[in-house]
Design an enzyme around this catalytic site. Structure first.
Site, short mmCIF file in Angstrom:
data_model
loop_
_atom_site.label_atom_id
_atom_site.label_comp_id
_atom_site.label_asym_id
_atom_site.label_seq_id
_atom_site.Cartn_x
_atom_site.Cartn_y
_atom_site.Cartn_z
N ALA A 1 0.83 -1.28 0.09
CA ALA A 1 0.07 0.01 -0.09
C ALA A 1 0.96 1.24 0.11
CB ALA A 1 -1.02 -0.13 1.12
N ALA A 2 2.15 1.00 -0.27
CA ALA A 2 3.07 2.39 -0.44
C ALA A 2 2.27 3.27 -1.66
CB ALA A 2 4.34 2.01 -0.47
N GLY A 3 2.04 2.65 -2.61
CA GLY A 3 1.57 3.34 -3.77
C GLY A 3 0.24 4.02 -3.40
N ASP A 4 -0.46 3.35 -2.59
CA ASP A 4 -1.87 4.11 -2.29
C ASP A 4 -1.70 5.32 -1.38
OD1 ASP A 4 -3.10 1.99 -3.49
OD2 ASP A 4 -3.12 0.79 -1.65
#
Length: 313
Positions: free
Chosen positions: A254-257
């Site tokens: 979820a780093a991209g989120d």
């Protein structure tokens, strides 16, 4: 009530296994731990944006099960407006099975459940909340037709449209690209969307060229998320690179989120694209220092503190 940011997308219960290494095909290995976290790319971006201080509404669908209630309540605790969260009692809520190795890298399998029955007809019953949005965040974990309709409504209403093309669809319709203000693939998604393999070593000129292919097909601007290397902003006229902030990595899920939420928050506050990218990069960096998807999302104070510790060079 109007909301600055509307997220249209998925909600999943994440079942997370930690292990030393990923198994080879046909191999059985022992994991080191197991946990359950609230997730889904839509839910993650809504939760992250609320944690960063945004006024956020989530438009998505859960199943008629205990996991759906849990997912709804967790978003509400972060301050997300869940009054337009739909429920399909005929199916389960979406789930994701996530394996994380000792380096913090992950492999993910998704079962859509209620995300997969979130139809255009259901979306249109709630289109007024999209029409009042300043920024609309989209992903590809709900039916593609629903994503296209949400983007169409948002664009016609004057909202900024951000699309996270994950999981990557090939081909992604030009009809959708033409509705997108910011397309935010990671490196592997960029390769899928352009049907061209990228070099193993990160080459910003090559990545920029692939991003411009998507711009030529209709996307206004492309931000390529490069994990630990940083992120590259590409428009028809310019290119800008944001280096990553070096932090201890626990879990990259979820780093991209977190990045997308940070960029949206910054735009909603009137920041320039350059400053928005810096805030988004810091949000992503903060998120990898904790396990889980939504539990890893940082507060605005944490992001601002990291930015103070790492001023632009």
């Amino acid at each position: 009530m109007s909301r600055n940011i509307v997220v249209v997308g998925s909600l999943n219960a994440d079942f997370v296994i930690n292990l030393d290494r990923f198994p080879a095909p046909g191999e059985t290995i022992a994991g080191t731990s197991f946990e359950t976290f609230p997730g889904g790319k839509g839910g993650n971006q809504a939760y992250a944006a609320a944690q960063l201080g945004g006024e956020v509404l989530m438009l998505g669908q859960i199943g008629g099960d205990a996991q759906g209630i849990w997912l709804r309540n967790n978003l509400a605790t972060a301050g997300v407006d869940v009054s337009h969260l739909l429920e399909d009692r005929e199916v389960t809520s979406g789930v994701a099975f996530i394996s994380i190795d000792h380096r913090g890298q992950n492999q993910i399998i998704i079962v859509p459940g209620a995300n997969g029955t979130f139809s255009v007809a259901k979306l249109k019953q709630h289109q007024s909340v999209i029409e009042r949005a300043q920024i609309v965040l989209l992903q590809l974990e709900i039916p593609l037709a629903t994503v296209i309709e949400a983007a169409r409504i948002a664009k016609q209403s004057g909202a900024v449209v951000m699309l996270d093309p994950a999981p990557a669809e090939k081909p992604l319709p030009d009809e959708l690209l033409a509705l997108v203000d910011y397309l935010t693939p990671n490196e592997s998604e960029l390769a899928t969307l352009t049907d061209v393999g990228l070099s193993e070593a990160i080459d910003l000129r090559e990545i920029g060229a692939r991003a411009r292919e998507l711009i030529a097909r209709g996307a206004a601007k492309v931000i390529v998320k490069l994990g630990g290397a940083g992120a590259l902003f590409v428009s028809a006229e310019s290119q800008h690179f944001w280096p990553s902030i070096s932090v201890p990595i626990v879990d990259t899920t979820a780093a991209g989120d977190a990045f997308n939420a940070g960029f949206a928050i910054a735009l909603a506050e009137g920041m320039s694209e350059e400053d928005a990218g810096r805030l988004a990069t810091a949000a992503a960096a903060c998120s990898v220092m904790r396990p889980g998807a939504q539990p890893s999302m940082p507060t605005r104070g944490e992001v601002d503190q990291l930015l103070k510790q790492h001023p632009p060079q």
